[in-house]
Design a protein around this motif. Structure first.
Motif, PDB file in Angstrom:
ATOM      1  N   LYS A  27      29.759  32.276  45.106  1.00 24.38           N
ATOM      2  CA  LYS A  27      31.001  31.519  45.258  1.00 24.38           C
ATOM      3  C   LYS A  27      31.118  30.434  44.190  1.00 24.38           C
ATOM      4  N   GLN A  28      30.013  29.804  43.853  1.00 23.85           N
ATOM      5  CA  GLN A  28      30.045  28.768  42.811  1.00 23.85           C
ATOM      6  C   GLN A  28      30.373  29.370  41.444  1.00 23.85           C
ATOM      7  N   GLU A  29      29.831  30.562  41.182  1.00 20.40           N
ATOM      8  CA  GLU A  29      30.155  31.251  39.929  1.00 20.40           C
ATOM      9  C   GLU A  29      31.640  31.606  39.872  1.00 20.40           C
ATOM     10  N   LYS A  30      32.176  32.076  41.009  1.00 23.19           N
ATOM     11  CA  LYS A  30      33.606  32.401  41.072  1.00 23.19           C
ATOM     12  C   LYS A  30      34.447  31.149  40.852  1.00 23.19           C
ATOM     13  N   LEU A  31      33.998  30.026  41.409  1.00 24.14           N
ATOM     14  CA  LEU A  31      34.730  28.769  41.254  1.00 24.14           C
ATOM     15  C   LEU A  31      34.770  28.346  39.791  1.00 24.14           C
ATOM     16  N   LEU A  32      33.610  28.443  39.107  1.00 25.04           N
ATOM     17  CA  LEU A  32      33.565  28.089  37.684  1.00 25.04           C
ATOM     18  C   LEU A  32      34.493  28.983  36.862  1.00 25.04           C
ATOM     19  N   ALA A  33      34.442  30.295  37.163  1.00 25.94           N
ATOM     20  CA  ALA A  33      35.310  31.237  36.437  1.00 25.94           C
ATOM     21  C   ALA A  33      36.784  30.928  36.694  1.00 25.94           C
ATOM     22  N   CYS A  34      37.108  30.591  37.946  1.00 24.68           N
ATOM     23  CA  CYS A  34      38.499  30.306  38.302  1.00 24.68           C
ATOM     24  C   CYS A  34      38.970  29.002  37.662  1.00 24.68           C
ATOM     25  N   GLU A  35      38.076  28.008  37.601  1.00 28.21           N
ATOM     26  CA  GLU A  35      38.435  26.752  36.952  1.00 28.21           C
ATOM     27  C   GLU A  35      38.745  26.967  35.470  1.00 28.21           C
ATOM     28  N   GLN A  36      37.993  27.869  34.828  1.00 27.47           N
ATOM     29  CA  GLN A  36      38.271  28.178  33.428  1.00 27.47           C
ATOM     30  C   GLN A  36      39.629  28.876  33.295  1.00 27.47           C
ATOM     31  N   GLN A  37      39.927  29.773  34.237  1.00 28.99           N
ATOM     32  CA  GLN A  37      41.220  30.449  34.222  1.00 28.99           C
ATOM     33  C   GLN A  37      42.367  29.455  34.406  1.00 28.99           C
TER      34      GLN A  37
ATOM     35  N   ALA B   5      66.726  31.649  26.490  1.00 29.16           N
ATOM     36  CA  ALA B   5      66.442  32.189  27.825  1.00 29.16           C
ATOM     37  C   ALA B   5      65.092  32.901  27.850  1.00 29.16           C
ATOM     38  N   LEU B   6      64.773  33.604  26.789  1.00 32.29           N
ATOM     39  CA  LEU B   6      63.476  34.291  26.717  1.00 32.29           C
ATOM     40  C   LEU B   6      62.326  33.285  26.755  1.00 32.29           C
ATOM     41  N   ARG B   7      62.468  32.200  26.028  1.00 29.48           N
ATOM     42  CA  ARG B   7      61.411  31.182  26.020  1.00 29.48           C
ATOM     43  C   ARG B   7      61.295  30.492  27.376  1.00 29.48           C
ATOM     44  N   GLN B   8      62.438  30.235  28.019  1.00 31.73           N
ATOM     45  CA  GLN B   8      62.399  29.642  29.353  1.00 31.73           C
ATOM     46  C   GLN B   8      61.760  30.601  30.344  1.00 31.73           C
ATOM     47  N   HIS B   9      62.058  31.877  30.175  1.00 33.03           N
ATOM     48  CA  HIS B   9      61.459  32.908  31.025  1.00 33.03           C
ATOM     49  C   HIS B   9      59.941  32.923  30.866  1.00 33.03           C
ATOM     50  N   ASP B  10      59.473  32.848  29.632  1.00 33.01           N
ATOM     51  CA  ASP B  10      58.030  32.837  29.376  1.00 33.01           C
ATOM     52  C   ASP B  10      57.376  31.597  29.979  1.00 33.01           C
ATOM     53  N   LEU B  11      58.066  30.455  29.899  1.00 33.22           N
ATOM     54  CA  LEU B  11      57.530  29.215  30.480  1.00 33.22           C
ATOM     55  C   LEU B  11      57.398  29.343  31.993  1.00 33.22           C
ATOM     56  N   GLU B  12      58.415  29.883  32.633  1.00 36.14           N
ATOM     57  CA  GLU B  12      58.367  30.022  34.087  1.00 36.14           C
ATOM     58  C   GLU B  12      57.276  30.994  34.517  1.00 36.14           C
ATOM     59  N   LYS B  13      57.070  32.056  33.748  1.00 34.00           N
ATOM     60  CA  LYS B  13      55.978  32.991  34.064  1.00 34.00           C
ATOM     61  C   LYS B  13      54.619  32.302  33.917  1.00 34.00           C
ATOM     62  N   ALA B  14      54.487  31.472  32.877  1.00 32.74           N
ATOM     63  CA  ALA B  14      53.231  30.750  32.679  1.00 32.74           C
ATOM     64  C   ALA B  14      52.988  29.755  33.812  1.00 32.74           C
ATOM     65  N   GLU B  15      54.057  29.111  34.267  1.00 30.18           N
ATOM     66  CA  GLU B  15      53.931  28.173  35.384  1.00 30.18           C
ATOM     67  C   GLU B  15      53.556  28.898  36.679  1.00 30.18           C
ATOM     68  N   GLU B  16      54.128  30.087  36.883  1.00 38.16           N
ATOM     69  CA  GLU B  16      53.775  30.878  38.061  1.00 38.16           C
ATOM     70  C   GLU B  16      52.312  31.288  38.010  1.00 38.16           C
TER      71      GLU B  16
ATOM     72  N   SER C 230      50.208  28.267  38.860  1.00 38.01           N
ATOM     73  CA  SER C 230      50.270  27.980  40.293  1.00 38.01           C
ATOM     74  C   SER C 230      49.386  28.934  41.084  1.00 38.01           C
ATOM     75  N   SER C 231      49.438  30.226  40.696  1.00 47.31           N
ATOM     76  CA  SER C 231      48.623  31.225  41.392  1.00 47.31           C
ATOM     77  C   SER C 231      47.133  30.953  41.194  1.00 47.31           C
ATOM     78  N   LYS C 232      46.737  30.647  39.941  1.00 48.81           N
ATOM     79  CA  LYS C 232      45.322  30.394  39.658  1.00 48.81           C
ATOM     80  C   LYS C 232      44.850  29.095  40.339  1.00 48.81           C
ATOM     81  N   SER C 233      45.721  28.096  40.382  1.00 49.42           N
ATOM     82  CA  SER C 233      45.346  26.831  41.034  1.00 49.42           C
ATOM     83  C   SER C 233      45.144  27.037  42.531  1.00 49.42           C
ATOM     84  N   LYS C 234      46.023  27.836  43.143  1.00 51.94           N
ATOM     85  CA  LYS C 234      45.893  28.134  44.569  1.00 51.94           C
ATOM     86  C   LYS C 234      44.599  28.891  44.837  1.00 51.94           C
ATOM     87  N   GLN C 235      44.285  29.847  43.967  1.00 50.38           N
ATOM     88  CA  GLN C 235      43.055  30.627  44.121  1.00 50.38           C
ATOM     89  C   GLN C 235      41.818  29.735  43.976  1.00 50.38           C
TER      90      GLN C 235
END
Length: 431
Positions: A352-362, A293-304, A307-312
């Protein structure tokens, strides 16, 4: 106990009694005796156990035989180390460190609370031997250097365990208790294991409670037979004509009590203690489920996080595209970003382009974290489900043996009683 003679399998031309890789194919392991000791440093006495290991007969290339003394705390250290390094394995439990409440001492017909009680120490010795045999029959644990050092390394073993920094792997295990409550996609296979462990615990607890009630009654009857024998013997002294018959009847009662006591003692070890081992096995099952359950919890947090970084990233990409085309984005309403824009103005295209590059790395970093978490979950699931299958096969063999032992002891008690009462009938018919 786990594997028995006669349940062998073949590997080429070699006959194995245990799984491939199990130490018991090469070595015999036993806890042969216990000893009470005192120390100048420790005020209270303590008990040590003699652990012996020797090559099996005709096995070439085995390590030499060894005998060394271990304290109960060293057995605990070994198990804690194995829990940290093999979280996917259903580890065998240790016997109780102290007598549990209401444990009956068969020999004395009283409640045993003394941790130095000889009968308790002997039963704990047998439990510790069973613990080591289960480890030595496990194909993975058998290969562990710390486990083998426990059997062979008399000096410096605890220091070698500490040098592995195994405690660093234990820090996160407490999170698993709350992590299981926040999992969005629990694995049904592990939910089934958890439910099974809870049901098994309930059932064995119920059986042990019934057995406790039965044992209490049997011990009371046993004590009464002892009193019977004493009174028959006393009665014989005042009955010259039938004194011999009464004396013989008294001896039969004493024999019945003595033989029944011996059988009940065997039953405590071969039935009650082995059932209690499986009662404690249920906590090992729960532990594996919590760690999954702990490992599944960590996976779901990583997926969240991904998702947040992709949306950003997508939002910044829209801003960059609009700025490059000289377009304005539609009004997003009252947001933190809109307030920031009102106060500090629009970011330049370069910003904005610098922010985009930084976000893509994230996003790339978050994707990597998801891959790591997915791999951790998948590896843990594969190993733990494989070991759970091993445990189930072991359990079927053991429960069959446990119940067979109980039936045998009850048959022996009843046959013994029938024989004694038939003998009593002959005495009184010839009176």
């Amino acid at each position: 106990m786990a594997y028995r003679k006669g349940e062998s399998h073949m590997e080429g031309n070699k006959k194995l009694y245990f799984p491939e890789g199990a130490l018991l194919n090469q070595m015999e392991v036993a806890v042969v005796e216990s000893e009470r000791r005192k120390s100048e440093i420790l005020k209270e006495p303590f008990v040590v156990y003699l652990v012996e290991s020797r090559p099996v007969e005709n096995h070439l290339g085995s390590e030499p035989e060894c005998a060394l003394w271990r304290r109960y705390s060293e057995f605990e250290l070994l198990r804690n180390f194995l829990m940290a390094n093999y979280p996917y394995i259903v580890l065998p439990p240790l016997p109780e460190k102290r007598p549990i409440p209401f444990q009956i001492n068969v020999q004395k017909f009283q409640i045993a609370h003394d941790k130095f009680d000889p009968d308790f120490i002997e039963r704990r010795r047998q439990g510790l031997e069973c613990f080591l045999l289960r480890l030595a029959s496990h194909p993975v644990i058998s290969q562990d250097g710390v486990f083998r050092g426990f059997l062979k390394q008399e000096e410096g073993w605890k220091e070698s365990v500490a040098a592995t920094n195994w405690q660093q792997k234990v820090d996160g295990r407490f999170k698993s208790i709350s992590a299981s409550l926040s999992i969005k996609k629990p694995d049904q296979r592990f939910e089934n294991i958890k439910n099974y462990a809870e049901s098994l615990n309930t059932n064995i607890n119920g059986i042990l409670k019934i057995q406790q009630r039965l044992s209490t009654k049997q011990y009371a009857i046993l004590k009464s037979h002892t009193d019977y024998g004493k009174l028959f013997s006393e009665w014989s002294a005042i009955e010259p004509e039938i004194g011999d018959t009464l004396q013989q009847a008294g001896h039969q009662m004493d024999r019945l009590a003595s033989n029944t006591e011996s059988i009940l003692t065997e039953e405590e070890i071969s039935y009650v203690d082995q059932l209690k081992e499986y009662l404690y096995f249920t906590e090992s099952l729960r532990s594996v489920v919590r760690k999954q359950a702990l490992r599944q919890h960590d996976l779901e947090k990583a997926e969240e996080q991904l998702s947040s970084k992709s949306k950003q990233r997508d939002e910044i990409q829209k801003e960059v595209t609009a700025a490059e085309n000289g377009e304005e984005l539609p009004n997003q309403g009252f947001t933190l970003k809109s307030v920031s824009t009102m106060l500090f103005g629009q970011d330049s295209l370069e910003t904005k382009q610098e922010k985009l590059l930084a976000c893509e790395q994230q996003v790339k970093d978050a994707e990597e974290m998801v891959k790591i978490a997915e791999n951790d979950v998948n590896v843990f699931m594969d190993k733990s489900l494989k070991d759970y299958d091993r445990f189930k096969k072991q359990k079927v063999r053991d429960i069959n043996e446990i119940m067979e032992n109980y039936v045998k002891s009850q048959l022996k008690i009843n046959k013994q009683g029938l024989q004694q009462w038939q003998q009593m009938r002959e005495y009184f018919m010839n009176m």
